[in-house]
Scaffold this motif. Structure first.
Motif, PDB file in Angstrom:
ATOM      1  N   ALA A 119     -17.080  11.523  -5.692  1.00  0.00           N
ATOM      2  CA  ALA A 119     -16.550  10.268  -5.166  1.00  0.00           C
ATOM      3  C   ALA A 119     -15.369   9.847  -6.031  1.00  0.00           C
ATOM      4  N   PHE A 120     -14.339   9.296  -5.396  1.00  0.00           N
ATOM      5  CA  PHE A 120     -13.117   8.909  -6.109  1.00  0.00           C
ATOM      6  C   PHE A 120     -12.953   7.402  -6.110  1.00  0.00           C
ATOM      7  N   ALA A 121     -12.485   6.865  -7.250  1.00  0.00           N
ATOM      8  CA  ALA A 121     -12.060   5.468  -7.348  1.00  0.00           C
ATOM      9  C   ALA A 121     -10.616   5.461  -7.835  1.00  0.00           C
ATOM     10  N   PHE A 122      -9.715   4.905  -7.031  1.00  0.00           N
ATOM     11  CA  PHE A 122      -8.297   4.903  -7.361  1.00  0.00           C
ATOM     12  C   PHE A 122      -7.827   3.495  -7.718  1.00  0.00           C
ATOM     13  N   SER A 123      -7.071   3.405  -8.824  1.00  0.00           N
ATOM     14  CA  SER A 123      -6.525   2.126  -9.273  1.00  0.00           C
ATOM     15  C   SER A 123      -5.072   2.298  -9.678  1.00  0.00           C
ATOM     16  N   LEU A 124      -4.248   1.317  -9.334  1.00  0.00           N
ATOM     17  CA  LEU A 124      -2.845   1.284  -9.748  1.00  0.00           C
ATOM     18  C   LEU A 124      -2.716   0.286 -10.886  1.00  0.00           C
ATOM     19  N   ILE A 125      -1.980   0.651 -11.928  1.00  0.00           N
ATOM     20  CA  ILE A 125      -1.877  -0.207 -13.115  1.00  0.00           C
ATOM     21  C   ILE A 125      -0.872  -1.325 -12.867  1.00  0.00           C
ATOM     22  N   SER A 126      -1.128  -2.134 -11.862  1.00  0.00           N
ATOM     23  CA  SER A 126      -0.230  -3.242 -11.541  1.00  0.00           C
ATOM     24  C   SER A 126      -0.899  -4.146 -10.514  1.00  0.00           C
ATOM     25  N   ARG A 127      -0.571  -5.417 -10.577  1.00  0.00           N
ATOM     26  CA  ARG A 127      -1.002  -6.355  -9.540  1.00  0.00           C
ATOM     27  C   ARG A 127      -0.014  -6.396  -8.384  1.00  0.00           C
ATOM     28  N   SER A 128       1.113  -5.732  -8.560  1.00  0.00           N
ATOM     29  CA  SER A 128       2.138  -5.692  -7.520  1.00  0.00           C
ATOM     30  C   SER A 128       1.990  -4.421  -6.692  1.00  0.00           C
ATOM     31  N   PRO A 129       2.213  -4.488  -5.390  1.00  0.00           N
ATOM     32  CA  PRO A 129       2.076  -3.306  -4.530  1.00  0.00           C
ATOM     33  C   PRO A 129       3.303  -2.404  -4.505  1.00  0.00           C
ATOM     34  N   GLU A 130       4.306  -2.691  -5.328  1.00  0.00           N
ATOM     35  CA  GLU A 130       5.583  -1.967  -5.248  1.00  0.00           C
ATOM     36  C   GLU A 130       5.402  -0.446  -5.331  1.00  0.00           C
ATOM     37  N   ASN A 131       4.535   0.014  -6.230  1.00  0.00           N
ATOM     38  CA  ASN A 131       4.359   1.457  -6.415  1.00  0.00           C
ATOM     39  C   ASN A 131       3.059   1.987  -5.814  1.00  0.00           C
ATOM     40  N   ASN A 163       2.162   2.411 -13.142  1.00  0.00           N
ATOM     41  CA  ASN A 163       2.996   1.643 -12.216  1.00  0.00           C
ATOM     42  C   ASN A 163       4.428   2.172 -12.259  1.00  0.00           C
ATOM     43  N   LEU A 164       4.600   3.360 -11.667  1.00  0.00           N
ATOM     44  CA  LEU A 164       5.882   4.052 -11.708  1.00  0.00           C
ATOM     45  C   LEU A 164       6.178   4.685 -10.355  1.00  0.00           C
ATOM     46  N   PRO A 165       7.445   4.910 -10.035  1.00  0.00           N
ATOM     47  CA  PRO A 165       7.757   5.730  -8.862  1.00  0.00           C
ATOM     48  C   PRO A 165       7.200   7.131  -9.056  1.00  0.00           C
ATOM     49  N   LEU A 166       6.929   7.812  -7.969  1.00  0.00           N
ATOM     50  CA  LEU A 166       6.283   9.120  -8.043  1.00  0.00           C
ATOM     51  C   LEU A 166       7.078  10.110  -8.889  1.00  0.00           C
ATOM     52  N   ASP A 167       8.405  10.082  -8.785  1.00  0.00           N
ATOM     53  CA  ASP A 167       9.200  11.052  -9.536  1.00  0.00           C
ATOM     54  C   ASP A 167       9.280  10.731 -11.028  1.00  0.00           C
TER      55      ASP A 167
END
Length: 249
Positions: A119-131, A163-167
């Motif tokens: 099972a996977f749990a995914f989190s983005l290190i930001s409160r902003s949805p930009e990335n 919290n970075l662009p993919l590249d």
């Protein structure tokens, strides 16, 4: 393949939609998520009232319960066919170190441990949805390659994305959980009628965040992936406890 998607930010959270969009053409995806934000709910189950699934305008199923309730029902009869895998997120905000003890995102994945697949749990290190597109792309890659994994049963994988662009992502690192210091004191406030209450404050500072930890990886621009186990028995304490118990009786 059937995937159950859940989260703790709520059924209309942008991270949930991003995760669904990333996986919808890979598998048959069904979404069951809390109607309201249930961040910090951990593995709570609702036992004092009935749960009422509602089909939302976006097609997802909203539930008046916790993230764990959503997965519990999704695995045990709410859906026409049982899911093959559970994926949780994408959480807006980190779930690093001790955060996993409180995280509803991680708890939803933990409840999905019974499927026989990780099972996977995914989190983005930001409160902003930009990335969010970065986290969604990472989620798609990892889930798509899950069949190449050789893991013990009931393994949960907690994934934190910088919290970075993919590249700008430098790669993926296998990490252990770091540790935070004690949380900041609750904030005491009085309402307009003078009744006092407390707001739970922010998490503690990083205390153990060196190389090898999830904290260190994301700070260096790497995706952190940490395998979690459900056996919380503290095996190293057995010897000390055995000697202590011998003197008690």
């Amino acid at each position: 393949m059937r995937i159950l998607i859940a989260n703790d930010d709520g059924v209309y959270a942008p991270g949930l939609a991003a995760l669904y969009d990333a996986l919808a053409d890979y598998a048959e995806c069904r979404v069951v998520a809390p109607i309201q934000d249930m961040s910090g709910a951990s593995s709570a189950l609702t036992l004092d009232r009935p749960l009422h699934p509602v089909r939302m305008p976006n097609g997802f199923i909203g539930l008046n319960g916790s993230p764990t309730d959503c997965v519990h029902l999704g695995l045990n009869g709410l859906l026409d066919e049982a899911p093959d895998m559970v994926v949780s997120g994408i959480n807006l905000g980190a779930n690093l170190g001790d955060d996993v003890l409180y995280s509803g995102t991680v708890a939803a994945a933990i409840e999905g441990r019974f499927t026989g697949r990780p099972a996977f749990a995914f989190s983005l290190i930001s409160r902003s949805p930009e990335n969010l597109p970065t986290a969604a792309a990472i989620a798609r890659t990892l889930v798509e390659k899950h069949d190449q994994l050789d893991l013990p049963a009931r393994t949960v994988l907690s994934v934190n994305v910088p919290n970075l662009p993919l590249d700008h992502i430098r790669g993926i690192r296998l990490t252990r959980l770091g540790h935070r210091s004690r949380a900041k004191p609750p904030v005491k406030q009085a309402n307009p009628r003078g009744k006092e209450g407390y707001w739970i404050s922010v998490a503690g500072d990083v205390e153990d965040g060196g190389p090898g930890t999830d904290f260190h990886a994301v700070m260096q621009g790497y995706v952190s992936i940490t395998p979690l186990q459900l056996d919380r028995t503290f095996h190293e304490a057995f010897q000390g406890l055995e000697h202590w118990l011998e003197d008690l009786l």
